[in-house]
Design a protein around this motif. Structure first.
Motif, PDB file in Angstrom:
ATOM      1  N   LYS A 153      -3.077  -4.511  -3.507  1.00  0.00           N
ATOM      2  CA  LYS A 153      -2.536  -3.388  -4.275  1.00  0.00           C
ATOM      3  C   LYS A 153      -2.379  -2.159  -3.387  1.00  0.00           C
ATOM      4  N   GLN A 154      -3.376  -1.915  -2.527  1.00  0.00           N
ATOM      5  CA  GLN A 154      -3.304  -0.769  -1.618  1.00  0.00           C
ATOM      6  C   GLN A 154      -2.158  -0.924  -0.615  1.00  0.00           C
ATOM      7  N   LEU A 155      -1.946  -2.159  -0.151  1.00  0.00           N
ATOM      8  CA  LEU A 155      -0.831  -2.409   0.765  1.00  0.00           C
ATOM      9  C   LEU A 155       0.512  -2.097   0.105  1.00  0.00           C
ATOM     10  N   ALA A 156       0.655  -2.524  -1.152  1.00  0.00           N
ATOM     11  CA  ALA A 156       1.902  -2.274  -1.889  1.00  0.00           C
ATOM     12  C   ALA A 156       2.102  -0.772  -2.099  1.00  0.00           C
ATOM     13  N   GLU A 157       1.016  -0.062  -2.424  1.00  0.00           N
ATOM     14  CA  GLU A 157       1.111   1.377  -2.642  1.00  0.00           C
ATOM     15  C   GLU A 157       1.456   2.095  -1.340  1.00  0.00           C
ATOM     16  N   LEU A 158       0.879   1.633  -0.243  1.00  0.00           N
ATOM     17  CA  LEU A 158       1.168   2.244   1.048  1.00  0.00           C
ATOM     18  C   LEU A 158       2.624   2.014   1.444  1.00  0.00           C
TER      19      LEU A 158
END
Length: 361
Positions: A153-158
């Motif tokens: 999820k953090q990768l997608a947000e980044l």
């Protein structure tokens, strides 16, 4: 063979030669005269120079207001890019922490994953402790899955943040290119105006500078609101002029008086120099009122007032394109930043076509 030769051509001699020479010289003189006439430009009269220069300054001011609007947008875009990049940096730090945690879990599983659960139970010195540990590891496996999902999820947000930042950065570069074009347009118009003014004599130049009766020292108009500049916020009306309608309006007028004589610089908002809307924005800003940057947006800030109802502190706009603004001080006078070469000064409001007026709140 000689009989078939063409007769030899002899140059003109005698009267014919003199006639040809006269015609040639006359033709050359005529051609020179026409050429000189074609390239000579008659000297413009002072009135013609004034008309052209005034038009160039007006066009430059229109371009300046467009520049100011683009600059305001570019500043906002730059802040947005900076905010996105800062947020991406923070999320990258958090992502790295989460990745390191996953790495620790994976290392621990690798170290124990090669021994069968039944053998681990047989070799354990405390079977009950082993069974308790096994249940804990199962629960830990669920948490690992959640951690992996969190990292994804953090990768997608980044990725989303980087995409937005890239888009805003491209927008910023377009605005910066537009600013460059607008700067070149303004400079071209101002250079043309200076070239025309250079044709005037010293006396004519002095007459041009004083043609509107403007003053940079404020001697011909009321110095109402001087008291507000020294801490008294109550509006006053020396010299019999109307009082400012509020303490804030009085403070704005006092600020404008303090700016008298400071140079006009396009795109400037003070405190050492101003363009027209930069002066009014700074004056009302000193009174605690935030005005937008350009004449086009300032005219929609506050309450519209008619010319007959003007009071000190009101913003007065000129020309059909609303390309110039001044701060009314009473008695049919305003303080404004006219154009390059003319400092902040007091001038009559009827020297330019009236387009509207606003009273900031």
């Amino acid at each position: 063979m000689a009989a078939h030769r063409k007769p030899r051509q002899h140059p003109l001699t005698g009267p014919a030669a003199r006639t040809a020479a006269t015609l040639a010289l006359a033709g050359a003189a005529t051609a020179t005269a026409f050429e000189g006439t074609g390239h000579a430009e008659p000297r413009l009269t002072p009135a013609q120079v004034k008309a052209k220069v005034d038009r160039l300054y007006q066009d430059a001011e229109v371009a300046t207001e467009a520049y100011d609007a683009t600059k305001e947008k570019a500043d906002e875009t730059q802040k947005s890019v900076d905010d996105l990049q800062d947020e991406a940096a923070r999320k990258t730090d958090r992502l790295n922490i989460a990745r390191n945690a996953l790495g620790s879990i994976a290392t621990a599983q690798y170290r124990t994953g090669g021994i069968a659960p039944a053998l681990q139970l047989m070799l354990s010195s405390d079977p009950q402790q082993y069974l308790d540990d096994a249940a804990f590891e199962e629960r830990a496996g669920d948490r690992t899955a959640n951690a992996v999902a969190g990292v994804r999820k953090q990768l997608a947000e980044l990725k989303r943040l980087h995409t937005n930042a890239d888009g805003r950065l491209a927008e910023l570069r377009g605005q910066q290119a537009q600013l460059k074009r607008q700067k070149e347009s303004i400079k071209s118009k101002l250079d043309s105006a200076q070239a025309l003014l250079s044709q005037l004599t010293a006396e004519e130049r002095t007459a041009y500078e004083g043609q509107d009766g403007a003053r940079a020292d404020g001697s011909a108009a009321s110095r109402s609101s001087r008291s507000s500049a020294s801490g008294d916020s109550s509006p006053t009306a020396p010299d019999g002029l109307l009082p400012a309608p509020s303490g804030r309006a009085a403070a704005a007028v006092a600020y404008a008086y303090a700016a008298l004589g400071k140079p006009y610089v396009w795109g400037a908002t003070g405190p050492s120099s101003y363009d027209c809307s930069g002066l009014t924005q700074a004056a009302w800003g000193a009174a605690g009122v935030s005005l937008p940057r350009t004449t086009y947006t300032q005219i929609n800030s506050g309450t519209r007032v008619s010319r007959s109802a003007l009071a000190p502190g009101d913003l007065i706009f000129f020309y059909s394109g609303v390309s110039h603004v001044g701060l009314y001080i009473g008695g049919g006078q305003m303080i404004h930043a006219p154009h390059p070469g003319a400092p902040v000064r007091i001038a009559p409001i009827d020297q330019m076509p009236f387009a509207g007026a606003t009273r900031p709140a």
